[in-house]
Design a protein around this motif. Structure first.
Motif, PDB file in Angstrom:
ATOM      1  N   THR A 248      11.937 -35.492 -10.507  1.00  0.00           N
ATOM      2  CA  THR A 248      11.144 -35.006  -9.380  1.00  0.00           C
ATOM      3  C   THR A 248      12.072 -34.546  -8.258  1.00  0.00           C
ATOM      4  N   THR A 249      11.572 -33.607  -7.466  1.00  0.00           N
ATOM      5  CA  THR A 249      12.348 -33.035  -6.369  1.00  0.00           C
ATOM      6  C   THR A 249      11.471 -32.963  -5.131  1.00  0.00           C
ATOM      7  N   PRO A 250      11.956 -33.394  -3.972  1.00  0.00           N
ATOM      8  CA  PRO A 250      11.149 -33.255  -2.752  1.00  0.00           C
ATOM      9  C   PRO A 250      10.767 -31.792  -2.507  1.00  0.00           C
ATOM     10  N   GLY A 251       9.505 -31.577  -2.149  1.00  0.00           N
ATOM     11  CA  GLY A 251       9.043 -30.220  -1.873  1.00  0.00           C
ATOM     12  C   GLY A 251       8.563 -29.470  -3.085  1.00  0.00           C
ATOM     13  N   THR A 252       8.399 -30.174  -4.223  1.00  0.00           N
ATOM     14  CA  THR A 252       7.913 -29.503  -5.434  1.00  0.00           C
ATOM     15  C   THR A 252       6.545 -28.879  -5.181  1.00  0.00           C
ATOM     16  N   PRO A 253       6.340 -27.639  -5.616  1.00  0.00           N
ATOM     17  CA  PRO A 253       5.029 -27.004  -5.442  1.00  0.00           C
ATOM     18  C   PRO A 253       3.916 -27.815  -6.091  1.00  0.00           C
ATOM     19  N   ARG A 254       2.761 -27.805  -5.402  1.00  0.00           N
ATOM     20  CA  ARG A 254       1.599 -28.528  -5.915  1.00  0.00           C
ATOM     21  C   ARG A 254       0.640 -27.621  -6.656  1.00  0.00           C
ATOM     22  N   ASP A 255       0.865 -26.321  -6.586  1.00  0.00           N
ATOM     23  CA  ASP A 255      -0.024 -25.371  -7.262  1.00  0.00           C
ATOM     24  C   ASP A 255       0.708 -24.030  -7.376  1.00  0.00           C
ATOM     25  N   PRO A 256       0.145 -23.083  -8.121  1.00  0.00           N
ATOM     26  CA  PRO A 256       0.809 -21.787  -8.277  1.00  0.00           C
ATOM     27  C   PRO A 256       1.001 -21.032  -6.966  1.00  0.00           C
ATOM     28  N   TYR A 257       0.154 -21.257  -6.000  1.00  0.00           N
ATOM     29  CA  TYR A 257       0.310 -20.581  -4.708  1.00  0.00           C
ATOM     30  C   TYR A 257       1.624 -20.983  -4.046  1.00  0.00           C
ATOM     31  N   GLU A 258       1.940 -22.263  -4.124  1.00  0.00           N
ATOM     32  CA  GLU A 258       3.189 -22.725  -3.517  1.00  0.00           C
ATOM     33  C   GLU A 258       4.404 -22.304  -4.334  1.00  0.00           C
ATOM     34  N   LYS A 259       4.260 -22.204  -5.648  1.00  0.00           N
ATOM     35  CA  LYS A 259       5.351 -21.662  -6.452  1.00  0.00           C
ATOM     36  C   LYS A 259       5.686 -20.238  -6.006  1.00  0.00           C
ATOM     37  N   ILE A 260       4.660 -19.432  -5.802  1.00  0.00           N
ATOM     38  CA  ILE A 260       4.878 -18.045  -5.394  1.00  0.00           C
ATOM     39  C   ILE A 260       5.487 -17.990  -3.997  1.00  0.00           C
TER      40      ILE A 260
END
Length: 388
Positions: A35-47
């Motif tokens: 795990t990494t702090p700030g990992t996206p919670r959904d595809p919107y945050e990945k983008i």
């Protein structure tokens, strides 16, 4: 300091490298997903994270999605979200390797029910492509066998062709199918699409809208990857790259980490074959950031590709041709090595500043505060990446 000509800079300005959404999620090895702090919670945050790479480099204008990892209720809304952040949605990647039904195959399975399930998944991906405006459907198959006699290899090829024919027939006029190959893993005795020749044979039987995807980490040690690049460009069937780096297996490391000279040689053949800035040849990354921060890892990779592209463009093609015609082996090799050893980083840094970018995108991102902000704002992010 080495000077890059206006023609070279103009070529570099047209370069675009697609980012994989999964590179921003949690990932790991066979033993653990980290795990990494700030990992996206959904595809919107990945983008949103991918858009940061483009903001600091102007090299990453599109983001590839992986289905079902990036499933959302409204893909048109996801598309607008990406465009608002200055990027577009690119390749749609199918997934037939994380379902219990696919333990012994998906598009190659002898059970018609399971095979149809896998085909229907690709139909769903094509529907998503219509909503996202994506051109390419990328297929990688974790299919094969572990023991001699386990499966009928020829029958599996026949079933694969039939499955691909059905998927190909569903494509829109402007859409393409790109078939990725991998010489082993997770199947160890035989893999159904283990090499470029098998991928080429399968897509050539489909038609003009079917191409080969070359992942730079999907080859046996010592493979001359640039020869494969040359051949696929020559045949008009190189549809896309997945750039990454490997030491032993499919490591999915930062581009150029293991062998920068190999990356240089590959890109030289891309330039030689007319594949650079060619809309028919997509540059993409496929990486799994296990121990490094995700966004800086992607920034480092796209900068490495840009740097080796600049060096490849410095090859004196006239001098090289003359040496080759004269059978002057040492002179021909020297032309290659002179370009490879040229340090283009200061020239690229100055050019970035001229375009309103930071000379050092890695340092600029680190100073931006974005990483600490997402670490504070995002709690419980588990969006899948490779190995998740």
């Amino acid at each position: 300091m080495t000077t890059l000509s206006p023609d070279i800079l103009s070529t570099l300005e047209g370069q675009g490298i697609e980012l994989p959404s999964w590179a921003f999620g949690n990932s790991g090895t066979r033993f653990r997903v980290f795990t990494t702090p700030g990992t996206p919670r959904d595809p919107y945050e990945k983008i949103a994270d991918a858009a940061q790479v483009n903001a600091f480099t102007k090299l990453a204008p599109s983001v590839a999605l992986h289905i079902p990892w990036d499933k959302v209720d409204d893909y048109s809304d996801l598309r607008r979200h990406a465009e608002d952040l200055g990027v577009t949605l690119g390749t749609i990647n199918s997934n037939t390797f994380q379902d219990e039904d696919y333990k012994f195959g998906a598009l190659t399975h002898h059970d018609d029910r399971i095979r149809q399930k896998a085909i229907d998944h690709h139909f769903e991906c094509i529907d998503i492509m219509h909503a996202t405006g994506s051109r390419d459907l990328k297929i990688w198959l974790a299919e094969g066998s572990n023991y001699p006699g386990q499966g009928d290899m020829r029958a599996r090829q026949d079933r694969l062709q039939d499955s691909l024919q059905q998927i190909y027939a569903r494509l829109g006029d402007e859409q393409r199918l790109v078939l990725e190959y991998k010489f082993f893993e997770p199947a160890f005795y035989h893999t159904d699409v283990p090499d470029w020749g098998t991928s080429y044979a399968q897509v050539a039987a489909l038609g003009d809208k079917a191409m080969v995807c070359l992942d730079t980490g999907h080859h046996a040690p010592g493979t001359n990857i640039e020869f494969i690049v040359m051949q696929l460009l020559r045949l008009g069937k190189l549809g896309s790259f997945d750039f990454n780096s490997r030491f032993y297996a499919d490591d999915d490391l930062i581009v150029g980490a293991a062998d920068p000279f190999q990356l240089f040689r590959i890109i030289f053949e891309v330039v030689r074959g007319g594949g650079l800035n060619n809309p028919d040849v997509a540059f993409m990354l496929d990486q799994c950031h296990n121990i490094e921060d995700k966004i800086p890892g992607q920034i480092r990779s796209v900068l490495n590709v840009q740097e080796m592209t600049a060096r490849a463009l410095l090859v004196d093609r006239d001098a090289l041709a003359a040496a080759q015609q004269a059978n002057d082996v040492l002179a021909a090799n020297a032309v290659f090595m002179d370009a490879f050893y040229t340090d283009v980083r200061p020239a690229l840094a100055s050019w970035r500043e001229e375009r309103g970018l930071a000379a050092d995108p890695m340092a600029a991102y680190a100073a931006s505060g974005y990483q600490s902000k997402i670490a504070a704002d995002r709690v419980g992010g588990t969006q899948a990446g490779w190995g998740a």
